[in-house]
Design an enzyme around this catalytic site. Structure first.
Site, PDB file in Angstrom:
ATOM      1  N   SER A 151       0.606  -1.540  -0.405  1.00 40.94           N
ATOM      2  CA  SER A 151       0.266   0.183  -0.191  1.00 40.94           C
ATOM      3  C   SER A 151       0.905   1.349  -0.084  1.00 40.94           C
ATOM      4  CB  SER A 151      -1.103  -0.269   1.088  1.00 40.94           C
ATOM      5  OG  SER A 151      -2.072   1.113   0.594  1.00 40.94           O
ATOM      6  N   ASP A 244      -9.988  -3.266  -5.395  1.00 45.45           N
ATOM      7  CA  ASP A 244      -8.791  -2.584  -4.760  1.00 45.45           C
ATOM      8  C   ASP A 244      -8.909  -1.201  -5.718  1.00 45.45           C
ATOM      9  OD1 ASP A 244      -7.363  -1.638  -4.050  1.00 45.45           O
ATOM     10  OD2 ASP A 244      -5.124  -2.618  -3.742  1.00 45.45           O
ATOM     11  N   HIS A 274      -7.791  -5.026  -1.369  1.00 41.72           N
ATOM     12  CA  HIS A 274      -6.655  -4.276  -1.175  1.00 41.72           C
ATOM     13  C   HIS A 274      -6.491  -4.673   0.443  1.00 41.72           C
ATOM     14  CE1 HIS A 274      -3.548  -1.377  -0.881  1.00 41.72           C
ATOM     15  NE2 HIS A 274      -3.979  -1.299   0.614  1.00 41.72           N
TER      16      HIS A 274
END
Length: 303
Positions: A151, A244, A274
């Site tokens: 991320s 995501d 995600h």
């Protein structure tokens, strides 16, 4: 995956964007390892203090053996530049060490809003430069270094690879797990997965607004797709999730790296959201992704 999302919804936890950063950090810590694999035992785990851009930073070294001269992955945790810590990503880093046979150093870089952009970037760069010069003081191989993250940590790893090229630091790999790469969260997947898929649009804007001014968001140190030159970078392994908001920019970054002549491995996991790589108790794709990351690191360090 749908079952996990339903259970998260039923738990009725407050959204991060409804909390203060301090409250969100506590909430993230409390839930970070509920779905993650149990913390695997390793023969070497050390808490460290490493030189950041403006002072010492906490870090943690994980090694799957006591052998000297192990290669090393410098890992940057996710959390939107605002939350996350050594503890939230402890299980993941243990798995990466086990699967790759390499040491992993997880870095507790400074977080926003107390330390806004580019503080996190500068910390990651400072520790990478130190590691390239001083890895042997930890019994590690200074000639076999990779960077990685998930991320926001994937973003930091990508911009650290760009920095390494400028500094003449050869990297074996950049491991980018569901990274952010664009300036304004404006791809089709941001619209398609704006709500109900774990990372939502309001949460992304909350993270970004704490971290960086809107008019700075096209800075390549925040949005690596904005860099002028992507040639001559370390080989990349990108691990992406289909459901995501960040998936389109991950694919775009893989394409950009490949078009510039870099070696790129793209792993796209279908039907997951995600942060899926931290759900190994429930999501089989998490285990597949961990294996893929370990193999990519092992092959990169053996080249």
């Amino acid at each position: 995956m749908a079952g996990v999302l339903e259970r998260i919804h039923r738990a009725n936890r407050p959204a991060f964007h409804s909390l203060t950063p301090k409250q969100a950090r506590i909430a993230y810590l409390m839930g970070a390892e509920i779905l993650d694999l149990p913390r695997a035992p390793l023969p070497r785990i050390e808490n460290l203090q490493l030189p950041g851009a403006e002072g010492p930073l906490a870090a943690r070294l994980y090694a799957p053996s006591e052998a000297a001269g192990l290669p090393v992955l410098l890992y940057f945790h996710g959390g939107g530049f605002t939350i996350g810590s050594l503890e939230t990503h402890d299980s993941l880093c243990r798995q990466l060490a086990l699967k790759s046979g390499a040491a992993v150093i997880s870095l507790d870089y400074r977080l926003a809003p107390e330390h806004r952009f580019p503080a996190a970037v500068e910390d990651c760069w400072a520790v990478l430069r130190w590691l390239a010069a001083s890895a042997q003081t930890l019994g590690l191989d200074p000639h076999r270094i990779a960077v990685g993250g998930d991320s926001a940590g994937g973003t930091l790893a990508a911009v650290s690879a760009l920095h390494a090229r400028e500094q003449g630091i050869p990297l074996a790999l950049q491991l980018l797990i569901t990274p952010g790469a664009t300036a304004h969260a404006d791809t089709a997947s941001h619209k398609l997965f704006a709500n109900g898929f774990l990372l939502d649009a309001a949460g992304i804007e909350w993270f970004f607004s704490h971290y960086i001014e809107y008019h700075h968001r096209r800075d390549w140190r925040f949005a690596p797709l904005e860099a002028e030159d992507h040639s001559g970078l370390a080989p990349a392994c990108l691990v992406l999730a289909e459901c995501d908001p960040l998936v389109d920019e991950g694919i775009a970054y893989a394409d950009t790296l490949r078009a510039a002549g870099n070696a790129v491995q793209l792993e796209l996991y279908r039907g997951v959201t995600h942060d899926f790589i931290k759900m190994g108790r429930q999501i089989p794709e998490a285990l597949q992704a961990l294996d893929a990351c370990g193999l990519a690191l092992k092959e990169a360090f053996d080249r």
